[in-house]
Design a protein around this motif. Structure first.
Motif, PDB file in Angstrom:
ATOM      1  N   ILE A   1       0.842  -1.180   0.000  1.00  0.00           N
ATOM      2  CA  ILE A   1       0.000   0.000   0.000  1.00  0.00           C
ATOM      3  C   ILE A   1       0.882   1.236   0.000  1.00  0.00           C
ATOM      4  O   ILE A   1       2.043   1.184   0.402  1.00  0.00           O
ATOM      5  CB  ILE A   1      -0.967   0.028   1.210  1.00  0.00           C
ATOM      6  CG1 ILE A   1      -0.180  -0.078   2.514  1.00  0.00           C
ATOM      7  CG2 ILE A   1      -2.003  -1.075   1.112  1.00  0.00           C
ATOM      8  CD1 ILE A   1      -0.970   0.322   3.711  1.00  0.00           C
ATOM      9  N   ASP A   2       0.322   2.327  -0.461  1.00  0.00           N
ATOM     10  CA  ASP A   2       1.025   3.599  -0.500  1.00  0.00           C
ATOM     11  C   ASP A   2       0.285   4.570   0.412  1.00  0.00           C
ATOM     12  O   ASP A   2      -0.745   5.131   0.018  1.00  0.00           O
ATOM     13  CB  ASP A   2       1.063   4.133  -1.933  1.00  0.00           C
ATOM     14  CG  ASP A   2       1.771   5.472  -2.038  1.00  0.00           C
ATOM     15  OD1 ASP A   2       2.299   5.966  -1.019  1.00  0.00           O
ATOM     16  OD2 ASP A   2       1.782   6.028  -3.158  1.00  0.00           O
TER      17      ASP A   2
ATOM     18  N   ALA B   1      -2.686  -6.790   8.493  1.00  0.00           N
ATOM     19  CA  ALA B   1      -2.628  -5.432   9.036  1.00  0.00           C
ATOM     20  C   ALA B   1      -1.264  -5.161   9.662  1.00  0.00           C
ATOM     21  O   ALA B   1      -0.687  -4.096   9.459  1.00  0.00           O
ATOM     22  CB  ALA B   1      -3.736  -5.230  10.074  1.00  0.00           C
ATOM     23  N   GLU B   2      -0.765  -6.133  10.371  1.00  0.00           N
ATOM     24  CA  GLU B   2       0.547  -5.988  10.993  1.00  0.00           C
ATOM     25  C   GLU B   2       1.645  -5.878   9.930  1.00  0.00           C
ATOM     26  O   GLU B   2       2.531  -5.038  10.026  1.00  0.00           O
ATOM     27  CB  GLU B   2       0.811  -7.189  11.903  1.00  0.00           C
ATOM     28  CG  GLU B   2       1.941  -6.986  12.875  1.00  0.00           C
ATOM     29  CD  GLU B   2       2.013  -8.149  13.859  1.00  0.00           C
ATOM     30  OE1 GLU B   2       2.986  -8.916  13.775  1.00  0.00           O
ATOM     31  OE2 GLU B   2       1.091  -8.258  14.698  1.00  0.00           O
ATOM     32  N   ALA B   3       1.567  -6.713   8.894  1.00  0.00           N
ATOM     33  CA  ALA B   3       2.583  -6.702   7.837  1.00  0.00           C
ATOM     34  C   ALA B   3       2.578  -5.387   7.067  1.00  0.00           C
ATOM     35  O   ALA B   3       3.631  -4.898   6.642  1.00  0.00           O
ATOM     36  CB  ALA B   3       2.356  -7.868   6.885  1.00  0.00           C
ATOM     37  N   LEU B   4       1.382  -4.802   6.880  1.00  0.00           N
ATOM     38  CA  LEU B   4       1.260  -3.555   6.127  1.00  0.00           C
ATOM     39  C   LEU B   4       1.335  -2.316   7.016  1.00  0.00           C
ATOM     40  O   LEU B   4       1.328  -1.197   6.515  1.00  0.00           O
ATOM     41  CB  LEU B   4      -0.065  -3.533   5.351  1.00  0.00           C
ATOM     42  CG  LEU B   4      -0.233  -4.594   4.272  1.00  0.00           C
ATOM     43  CD1 LEU B   4      -1.648  -4.526   3.701  1.00  0.00           C
ATOM     44  CD2 LEU B   4       0.811  -4.415   3.182  1.00  0.00           C
TER      45      LEU B   4
ATOM     46  N   SER C   1      -0.788   7.978  -0.982  1.00  0.00           N
ATOM     47  CA  SER C   1      -1.744   8.051  -2.086  1.00  0.00           C
ATOM     48  C   SER C   1      -3.058   8.668  -1.618  1.00  0.00           C
ATOM     49  O   SER C   1      -3.441   8.543  -0.449  1.00  0.00           O
ATOM     50  CB  SER C   1      -2.011   6.650  -2.634  1.00  0.00           C
ATOM     51  OG  SER C   1      -3.050   6.679  -3.585  1.00  0.00           O
ATOM     52  N   ASP C   2      -3.761   9.294  -2.552  1.00  0.00           N
ATOM     53  CA  ASP C   2      -5.088   9.838  -2.255  1.00  0.00           C
ATOM     54  C   ASP C   2      -6.132   8.721  -2.134  1.00  0.00           C
ATOM     55  O   ASP C   2      -7.179   8.908  -1.545  1.00  0.00           O
ATOM     56  CB  ASP C   2      -5.534  10.812  -3.346  1.00  0.00           C
ATOM     57  CG  ASP C   2      -4.759  12.119  -3.313  1.00  0.00           C
ATOM     58  OD1 ASP C   2      -4.182  12.444  -2.254  1.00  0.00           O
ATOM     59  OD2 ASP C   2      -4.724  12.815  -4.353  1.00  0.00           O
ATOM     60  N   GLU C   3      -5.820   7.558  -2.710  1.00  0.00           N
ATOM     61  CA  GLU C   3      -6.736   6.428  -2.657  1.00  0.00           C
ATOM     62  C   GLU C   3      -6.719   5.836  -1.253  1.00  0.00           C
ATOM     63  O   GLU C   3      -5.654   5.556  -0.698  1.00  0.00           O
ATOM     64  CB  GLU C   3      -6.313   5.371  -3.681  1.00  0.00           C
ATOM     65  CG  GLU C   3      -7.282   4.224  -3.781  1.00  0.00           C
ATOM     66  CD  GLU C   3      -6.884   3.231  -4.853  1.00  0.00           C
ATOM     67  OE1 GLU C   3      -7.770   2.531  -5.332  1.00  0.00           O
ATOM     68  OE2 GLU C   3      -5.691   3.147  -5.210  1.00  0.00           O
ATOM     69  N   PRO C   4      -7.896   5.629  -0.653  1.00  0.00           N
ATOM     70  CA  PRO C   4      -7.945   5.044   0.693  1.00  0.00           C
ATOM     71  C   PRO C   4      -7.203   3.708   0.743  1.00  0.00           C
ATOM     72  O   PRO C   4      -7.191   2.950  -0.240  1.00  0.00           O
ATOM     73  CB  PRO C   4      -9.436   4.858   0.943  1.00  0.00           C
ATOM     74  CG  PRO C   4     -10.089   5.875   0.069  1.00  0.00           C
ATOM     75  CD  PRO C   4      -9.225   5.960  -1.160  1.00  0.00           C
TER      76      PRO C   4
END
Length: 116
Positions: free
Chosen positions: A4-5, A42-45, A8-11
């Motif tokens: 994930i970024d 969630a933890e990984a990201l 980014s503006d994307e949720p």
């Protein structure tokens, strides 16, 4: 597997949903394959577990995954699709966007608007 970024503006949950959609469409995520547990992903990201759960719920509502207590999140959606026409069109779009000096974000915004 997923990235994930945060800038980014994307949720964040939509970024995750998009990656699973593409993974299923390209056959990288097969029918019956188990996705990581929400807490583990969630933890990984480094995101809130509710972000992952929201993504998984959207995917469930689309019929791409099945959420079962004790079984986890399992891919149930479509199998690999031929995306060659889309990939060719995207390559042409990228060439045109670069020639017009559009940023990736501006190009993505144009694509999103065109698909509405």
């Amino acid at each position: 597997m997923f990235r994930i970024d945060p800038s980014s503006d994307e949720p964040l949950f939509e970024q995750l949903v998009a990656q699973v959609r593409v993974g299923v469409a390209k056959g990288h995520l097969a029918h019956g394959e188990r996705l990581p547990a929400a807490r583990e992903l969630a933890e990984a990201l480094d995101v809130n577990v509710h972000t992952v759960l929201k993504a998984y719920q959207v995917l469930r509502d689309e019929g791409l995954v099945d959420l079962r207590r004790g079984r986890g999140t399992v891919v149930t959606g479509r199998t690999e699709q031929d995306l060659s026409a889309v990939e060719r069109a995207m390559a042409e779009l990228i060439r045109a966007a670069r020639a017009a000096h559009l940023s990736p974000d501006a190009t993505a915004t144009l694509v999103k608007e065109a698909m509405r």
